[in-house]
Design an enzyme around this catalytic site. Structure first.
Site, PDB file in Angstrom:
ATOM      1  N   ARG A  51       0.825  -1.140   0.083  1.00 31.64           N
ATOM      2  CA  ARG A  51       0.077  -0.352  -0.290  1.00 31.64           C
ATOM      3  C   ARG A  51       0.940   1.164   0.392  1.00 31.64           C
ATOM      4  NH1 ARG A  51       1.630   2.046   3.925  1.00 31.64           N
ATOM      5  NH2 ARG A  51       0.727   3.611   3.785  1.00 31.64           N
ATOM      6  N   GLY A  52       0.384   2.228   0.362  1.00 34.34           N
ATOM      7  CA  GLY A  52       1.351   3.738  -0.207  1.00 34.34           C
ATOM      8  C   GLY A  52       0.903   3.642  -1.463  1.00 34.34           C
ATOM      9  N   ALA A  53       1.200   5.084  -2.055  1.00 35.96           N
ATOM     10  CA  ALA A  53       0.791   5.312  -3.478  1.00 35.96           C
ATOM     11  C   ALA A  53       2.314   4.825  -4.638  1.00 35.96           C
ATOM     12  CB  ALA A  53       0.593   7.601  -3.253  1.00 35.96           C
ATOM     13  N   ARG A  95      -7.533   0.127  -6.484  1.00 42.18           N
ATOM     14  CA  ARG A  95      -8.019   1.039  -5.412  1.00 42.18           C
ATOM     15  C   ARG A  95      -7.807   2.152  -6.316  1.00 42.18           C
ATOM     16  NH1 ARG A  95      -3.987   1.302  -0.216  1.00 42.18           N
ATOM     17  NH2 ARG A  95      -6.216   2.378   0.305  1.00 42.18           N
ATOM     18  N   GLN A 207      -2.126   2.893  10.132  1.00 43.22           N
ATOM     19  CA  GLN A 207      -0.365   2.180   9.500  1.00 43.22           C
ATOM     20  C   GLN A 207       0.741   3.703   9.905  1.00 43.22           C
ATOM     21  OE1 GLN A 207      -3.647   3.184   8.350  1.00 43.22           O
ATOM     22  NE2 GLN A 207      -3.693   2.578   5.585  1.00 43.22           N
ATOM     23  N   ASP A 248      -2.145  10.756  -2.081  1.00 44.34           N
ATOM     24  CA  ASP A 248      -2.125   9.524  -3.248  1.00 44.34           C
ATOM     25  C   ASP A 248      -3.017  10.903  -4.165  1.00 44.34           C
ATOM     26  OD1 ASP A 248      -2.624   9.338   0.180  1.00 44.34           O
ATOM     27  OD2 ASP A 248      -1.904   7.465  -0.830  1.00 44.34           O
ATOM     28  N   ASN A 258      -5.207  12.825   0.804  1.00 44.66           N
ATOM     29  CA  ASN A 258      -4.260  12.146   1.590  1.00 44.66           C
ATOM     30  C   ASN A 258      -5.264  11.194   2.594  1.00 44.66           C
ATOM     31  OD1 ASN A 258      -1.619  11.050   2.129  1.00 44.66           O
ATOM     32  ND2 ASN A 258      -1.543  11.799   4.179  1.00 44.66           N
TER      33      ASN A 258
HETATM   34  O1  MRU Z   1      -4.860   3.687   2.283  1.00 43.29           O
HETATM   35  P1  MRU Z   1      -3.262   3.690   2.153  1.00 43.29           P
HETATM   36  O2  MRU Z   1      -2.382   3.063   3.381  1.00 43.29           O
HETATM   37  O3  MRU Z   1      -3.295   3.152   1.042  1.00 43.29           O
HETATM   38  O4  MRU Z   1      -3.012   4.930   2.347  1.00 43.29           O
HETATM   39  C1  MRU Z   1      -1.966   5.976   1.310  1.00 43.29           C
HETATM   40  C2  MRU Z   1      -0.976   6.087   2.503  1.00 43.29           C
HETATM   41  O5  MRU Z   1       0.142   5.895   2.056  1.00 43.29           O
HETATM   42  C3  MRU Z   1      -0.886   7.697   3.043  1.00 43.29           C
HETATM   43  O6  MRU Z   1      -2.506   7.924   2.560  1.00 43.29           O
HETATM   44  C4  MRU Z   1      -0.188   8.275   2.109  1.00 43.29           C
HETATM   45  O7  MRU Z   1       0.254   9.531   3.724  1.00 43.29           O
HETATM   46  C5  MRU Z   1       0.442   9.112   1.050  1.00 43.29           C
HETATM   47  S1  MRU Z   1       1.505   8.276   1.026  1.00 43.29           S
HETATM   48  C6  MRU Z   1       2.162   7.009   0.252  1.00 43.29           C
END
Ligand code: MRU
Length: 367
Positions: A51-53, A95, A207, A248, A258
């Site tokens: 996970r994460g952008a 996603r 997270q 994101d 975000n």
């Molecule tokens: O739902 P997630 O854990 O995939 O959320 C995305 C993120 O990791 C956060 O929003 C983060 O702060 C953004 S940068 C990857």
């Protein structure tokens, strides 16, 4: 980044065999998963093994390679372009909010459309590696630019501890390496700046407390986990020098999507005069939309993430119900912070304001 002293990326391949760190088990268990099909990669993204952008962008790049490989090895009667298109659809649907995912899929579709059938697998693998390498390189540069901001804050405090608040995990686990929000922190810490991080736990999936705290601990960075609603109080009492978060999806006019709760931190930072920075590689900028409040799709996840809390008990991961069994729950995964609340964006190219003019001045090729 180092895990128990050994260097890891979040996703990689060895001769085309794709592996990733399965984040569902952290911080208690460090597990690596091998992904063999595009279907398995879509599941890994949707169910947040990764996970994460930036990390899901790299995962999508590798997912397209797996789609291309299955097409090149399939029988001559099948249409290899068909499995690539199907793979793209599957990954894009995994996603919705982080734009890095569709960015990586689009990149692969573009390059594969000019590639002869017998070279699809090789070309897609090269492109997947390039997407991952570029993500890591961008994050390193974000660390460099953001590290300077923390150095200035440190000088302004005569070397006293700089307190940074972060939300969710925009660390190296959320990218291929280094992270975005955490990259300046690692850079400053490595340069000997006295730094401490307030880590929002980030309900409902935690997270912050599960991943960011673990990462910072692996790097030796002093940090304290706080309940999500604590940030405003800390800011009112001068205990936060800067907020740094990831994103994101950020629009060309500076709206920042975000993890849910980011907007409230931005409001509190604005009210108390604390600088609010957003760190991002340019692959997170959505050049096609402008008004983030209206145009960014906000993922809604299942209610069980809110109704249950997950942790480790006697060596086993367990979930327990923490709400009345029959109460419904709504699980919005992201929110959008308007540009007026953002002090600066930090990208691989430098530090700039969150408005269209400043963003396009940094990326003139997108005019
Ligand atoms: O739902 P997630 O854990 O995939 O959320 C995305 C993120 O990791 C956060 O929003 C983060 O702060 C953004 S940068 C990857």
């Amino acid at each position: 980044m180092l895990v128990d002293g050994k260097h890891f990326r979040t996703i990689w391949d060895n001769d085309g065999v794709v592996s990733l760190i399965d984040q569902r088990w952290l911080p208690h268990d460090f597990r690596i998963e091998t992904i063999r099909t595009v279907e398995d990669m879509a599941t890994a993204i949707r169910d947040m093994h990764i996970r994460g952008a930036g990390a899901i962008g790299a995962a999508a790049g590798y997912g397209m390679y797996l789609a291309a490989t299955s097409s090149s090895s399939s029988s001559s009667s099948s249409d290899p372009r068909k499995s690539i298109r199907a793979g793209a659809e599957l990954l894009n649907a995994a996603r919705p909010t982080a734009v890095n995912l569709s960015y990586a899929v689009k990149r692969q579709l573009r390059i594969l459309s000019d590639t002869p059938d017998n070279d699809l697998g090789n070309t897609a693998l090269t492109e997947a590696r390039a997407i991952a390498d570029e993500d890591a390189a961008a994050c390193k540069l974000i660390g460099h630019h953001g590290g300077k901001l923390l150095e200035i804050l440190s000088s302004g405090k005569n070397g006293q501890t700089v307190n940074v608040l972060t939300h969710c995990n925009a660390g190296w686990l959320a990218f291929v390496d280094f992270g975005t929000a955490t990259a300046p922190i690692y850079e400053a810490f490595d340069r000997g700046i006295d730094i401490h991080v307030w880590v929002d736990e980030t309900r409902p999936r935690n997270q912050g407390s599960r991943l960011t705290a673990w990462e910072l601990g692996q790097h030796g960075v002093p940090h304290t986990i706080i309940a999500d609603n604590t940030g405003g109080h800390l800011m009112q009492h001068g205990l936060v020098d800067a907020v740094i978060v990831g994103t994101d999806r950020t629009t060309r006019s500076g709206y920042v999507a975000n993890k849910i709760g980011t907007y409230l931190k931005a409001l509190a930072a604005h009210d108390t005069g604390v600088p609010f920075y957003v760190a991002l590689p340019s692959s997170t900028i959505d050049w096609e939309i402008s008004n983030g409040l209206l145009e960014i799709p906000i993922e809604q996840r299942g209610p069980e993430e809110i109704r249950y809390a997950t942790g480790e008990l006697e060596g086993k991961t367990q979930s327990v119900l923490i709400a009345p069994a029959k109460s419904p729950a709504a699980n919005y995964a992201f929110d959008v912070t308007p540009p007026r609340l953002v002090t600066s964006l930090i990208s691989e190219r430098g530090v700039f304001e969150a408005n269209e003019e400043a963003i396009l001045a940094m990326y003139p090729e997108m005019r």
